[in-house]
Design an enzyme around this catalytic site. Structure first.
Site, PDB file in Angstrom:
ATOM      1  N   GLY A  89       0.793  -1.229   0.000  1.00 20.63           N
ATOM      2  CA  GLY A  89       0.000   0.000   0.000  1.00 20.63           C
ATOM      3  C   GLY A  89       0.823   1.275   0.000  1.00 20.63           C
ATOM      4  O   GLY A  89       0.350   2.312   0.480  1.00 20.63           O
ATOM      5  N   ARG A  98     -14.812 -16.364 -10.253  1.00 19.51           N
ATOM      6  CA  ARG A  98     -14.390 -14.956 -10.300  1.00 19.51           C
ATOM      7  C   ARG A  98     -15.618 -14.045 -10.306  1.00 19.51           C
ATOM      8  O   ARG A  98     -15.646 -12.997  -9.666  1.00 19.51           O
ATOM      9  CB  ARG A  98     -13.552 -14.733 -11.568  1.00 19.51           C
ATOM     10  CG  ARG A  98     -12.952 -13.346 -11.668  1.00 19.51           C
ATOM     11  CD  ARG A  98     -12.184 -13.142 -12.968  1.00 19.51           C
ATOM     12  NE  ARG A  98     -11.181 -14.135 -13.242  1.00 19.51           N
ATOM     13  CZ  ARG A  98     -10.004 -14.217 -12.620  1.00 19.51           C
ATOM     14  NH1 ARG A  98      -9.700 -13.361 -11.681  1.00 19.51           N
ATOM     15  NH2 ARG A  98      -9.152 -15.152 -12.949  1.00 19.51           N
ATOM     16  N   ARG A 118      -5.531  -8.912  -8.532  1.00 19.21           N
ATOM     17  CA  ARG A 118      -6.502  -9.869  -9.057  1.00 19.21           C
ATOM     18  C   ARG A 118      -6.908  -9.453 -10.468  1.00 19.21           C
ATOM     19  O   ARG A 118      -7.012  -8.262 -10.765  1.00 19.21           O
ATOM     20  CB  ARG A 118      -7.756  -9.903  -8.169  1.00 19.21           C
ATOM     21  CG  ARG A 118      -7.562 -10.608  -6.837  1.00 19.21           C
ATOM     22  CD  ARG A 118      -8.908 -10.803  -6.135  1.00 19.21           C
ATOM     23  NE  ARG A 118      -9.881 -11.447  -6.999  1.00 19.21           N
ATOM     24  CZ  ARG A 118      -9.967 -12.757  -7.212  1.00 19.21           C
ATOM     25  NH1 ARG A 118      -9.156 -13.572  -6.585  1.00 19.21           N
ATOM     26  NH2 ARG A 118     -10.875 -13.252  -8.020  1.00 19.21           N
ATOM     27  N   ILE A 119      -7.164 -10.460 -11.306  1.00 16.92           N
ATOM     28  CA  ILE A 119      -7.725 -10.191 -12.633  1.00 16.92           C
ATOM     29  C   ILE A 119      -9.222  -9.949 -12.447  1.00 16.92           C
ATOM     30  O   ILE A 119      -9.886 -10.660 -11.680  1.00 16.92           O
ATOM     31  CB  ILE A 119      -7.436 -11.370 -13.576  1.00 16.92           C
ATOM     32  CG1 ILE A 119      -5.933 -11.408 -13.841  1.00 16.92           C
ATOM     33  CG2 ILE A 119      -8.229 -11.242 -14.871  1.00 16.92           C
ATOM     34  CD1 ILE A 119      -5.481 -12.563 -14.709  1.00 16.92           C
ATOM     35  N   LEU A 120      -9.732  -8.934 -13.117  1.00 20.08           N
ATOM     36  CA  LEU A 120     -11.123  -8.516 -12.892  1.00 20.08           C
ATOM     37  C   LEU A 120     -12.031  -9.047 -13.998  1.00 20.08           C
ATOM     38  O   LEU A 120     -11.641  -9.088 -15.171  1.00 20.08           O
ATOM     39  CB  LEU A 120     -11.183  -6.989 -12.865  1.00 20.08           C
ATOM     40  CG  LEU A 120     -10.275  -6.339 -11.820  1.00 20.08           C
ATOM     41  CD1 LEU A 120     -10.160  -4.840 -12.064  1.00 20.08           C
ATOM     42  CD2 LEU A 120     -10.802  -6.616 -10.415  1.00 20.08           C
ATOM     43  N   HIS A 173       0.440   0.435 -13.085  1.00 19.35           N
ATOM     44  CA  HIS A 173       1.172  -0.756 -13.520  1.00 19.35           C
ATOM     45  C   HIS A 173       2.657  -0.413 -13.598  1.00 19.35           C
ATOM     46  O   HIS A 173       3.022   0.645 -14.126  1.00 19.35           O
ATOM     47  CB  HIS A 173       0.664  -1.229 -14.881  1.00 19.35           C
ATOM     48  CG  HIS A 173       1.342  -2.474 -15.348  1.00 19.35           C
ATOM     49  ND1 HIS A 173       1.042  -3.715 -14.830  1.00 19.35           N
ATOM     50  CD2 HIS A 173       2.332  -2.659 -16.260  1.00 19.35           C
ATOM     51  CE1 HIS A 173       1.823  -4.614 -15.405  1.00 19.35           C
ATOM     52  NE2 HIS A 173       2.602  -4.000 -16.277  1.00 19.35           N
ATOM     53  N   ASP A 207      -4.171  -4.616 -18.400  1.00 22.68           N
ATOM     54  CA  ASP A 207      -3.063  -3.654 -18.565  1.00 22.68           C
ATOM     55  C   ASP A 207      -3.074  -2.970 -19.937  1.00 22.68           C
ATOM     56  O   ASP A 207      -2.021  -2.658 -20.492  1.00 22.68           O
ATOM     57  CB  ASP A 207      -1.701  -4.355 -18.349  1.00 22.68           C
ATOM     58  CG  ASP A 207      -1.563  -4.919 -16.942  1.00 22.68           C
ATOM     59  OD1 ASP A 207      -2.187  -4.371 -16.019  1.00 22.68           O
ATOM     60  OD2 ASP A 207      -0.836  -5.906 -16.769  1.00 22.68           O
TER      61      ASP A 207
HETATM   62  C1  GAR Z   1       3.072  -1.226  -7.548  1.00 22.35           C
HETATM   63  O1  GAR Z   1       4.397  -1.236  -8.022  1.00 22.35           O
HETATM   64  C2  GAR Z   1       2.103  -1.349  -8.693  1.00 22.35           C
HETATM   65  O2  GAR Z   1       2.564  -0.751  -9.865  1.00 22.35           O
HETATM   66  C3  GAR Z   1       2.004  -2.840  -8.838  1.00 22.35           C
HETATM   67  O3  GAR Z   1       2.005  -3.341  -7.526  1.00 22.35           O
HETATM   68  C4  GAR Z   1       2.791  -2.484  -6.720  1.00 22.35           C
HETATM   69  C5  GAR Z   1       2.022  -2.178  -5.448  1.00 22.35           C
HETATM   70  O4  GAR Z   1       2.835  -1.504  -4.541  1.00 22.35           O
HETATM   71  N1  GAR Z   1       0.811  -3.217  -9.539  1.00 22.35           N
HETATM   72  C6  GAR Z   1       0.754  -4.220 -10.397  1.00 22.35           C
HETATM   73  O5  GAR Z   1       1.701  -4.939 -10.630  1.00 22.35           O
HETATM   74  C7  GAR Z   1      -0.591  -4.428 -11.049  1.00 22.35           C
HETATM   75  N2  GAR Z   1      -0.451  -5.210 -12.231  1.00 22.35           N
HETATM   76  P1  GAR Z   1       2.199  -0.852  -3.242  1.00 22.35           P
HETATM   77  O6  GAR Z   1       1.324  -1.911  -2.578  1.00 22.35           O
HETATM   78  O7  GAR Z   1       3.376  -0.501  -2.384  1.00 22.35           O
HETATM   79  O8  GAR Z   1       1.409   0.354  -3.670  1.00 22.35           O
END
Ligand code: GAR
Length: 222
Positions: A19, A72, A98-100, A116, A152
């Site tokens: 987060g 799902r 998760r894939i939506l 992403h 994505d």
């Molecule tokens: C981030 O780097 C985000 O870009 C990636 O997860 C991480 C979450 O970090 N998202 C994906 O890979 C989605 N395909 P965080 O929990 O520290 O914000």
């Protein structure tokens, strides 16, 4: 824009992990950069550290684990039921892994964004840092986009590049990418909260004009 609760953009943030992007958005709301209120943080993982960040910021939290659901579609409908209790203006996917389902995406079309860790359309999916290094790329980065059914692939709101140095590791690259993520995600949420950003016929508009590269690419990054 006033700060009265009625004018603040209501946001629900979905997470699965640390987060840190959620934290960047919380910080930018608290310092009044973003005219929004996070109504709830929802996680599919009960142990996600992002839930602690939310609780520390006095934000309501919800956990909806996949265990116990048989499809799902059923899970996503339960997720919709939780999210819609908060009547959000915007859904922010911040490391929600998760894939939506198409139904879920259609339900929030034009008001759901994702971050992403790559310069989309390059490196959709997982392990983006390792894959960018292995491919010999000179730069990598992060992208915020509106969510459409294809993974994505949604219309791009903003991107930020980072250089890939000699001897770069996936961990060092991930750290750099996180650095720019924490700039571009709050900015995209701010634009949306200020009602400057929208999706019109699959085109991202800023101030009612198709977004230009000058706004779409954050270039003055370390
Ligand atoms: C981030 O780097 C985000 O870009 C990636 O997860 C991480 C979450 O970090 N998202 C994906 O890979 C989605 N395909 P965080 O929990 O520290 O914000």
């Amino acid at each position: 824009m006033t700060d009265s609760a009625e004018t603040l953009c209501k946001v629900v943030v979905l997470i699965s992990g640390s987060g840190s992007n959620l934290q960047a958005i919380i910080d930018n709301i608290n310092n009044k950069t973003i005219p929004a209120k996070i109504a709830a943080v929802v996680s599919d993982q009960a142990e996600a550290y992002g839930l602690t960040r939310a609780r520390n910021a006095n934000i309501a939290t919800e956990v909806l684990a996949y265990k116990g659901f048989s499809s799902r579609e059923d899970y996503d409908q339960a997720l919709i039921n939780i999210i819609d209790q908060y009547q959000p203006d915007l859904i922010v996917l911040a490391g929600f892994m998760r894939i939506l389902s198409d139904h879920f995406v259609a339900h929030y079309m034009g008001r759901m964004m994702n971050i992403h860790p790559s310069l989309l359309p390059k490196f959709k999916g997982l392990n983006t840092h390792q894959r960018a290094i292995d491919a010999g790329e000179k730069e990598h980065g992060a992208t915020v986009h509106f969510v459409i059914p294809e993974l994505d692939s949604g219309p791009i709101i903003i991107q930020a590049p980072v250089p890939i140095e000699k001897n770069e590791t996936p961990d060092s690259l991930a750290q750099k990418v996180h650095g720019v993520e924490h700039q571009i995600y709050p900015l995209a949420v701010k634009w949306y909260a200020e009602k400057r950003l929208g999706l019109n016929n699959n085109i991202v508009e800023l101030d009612n004009q198709p977004i230009t590269d000058a706004d779409r690419i954050l270039s003055d990054t370390p």
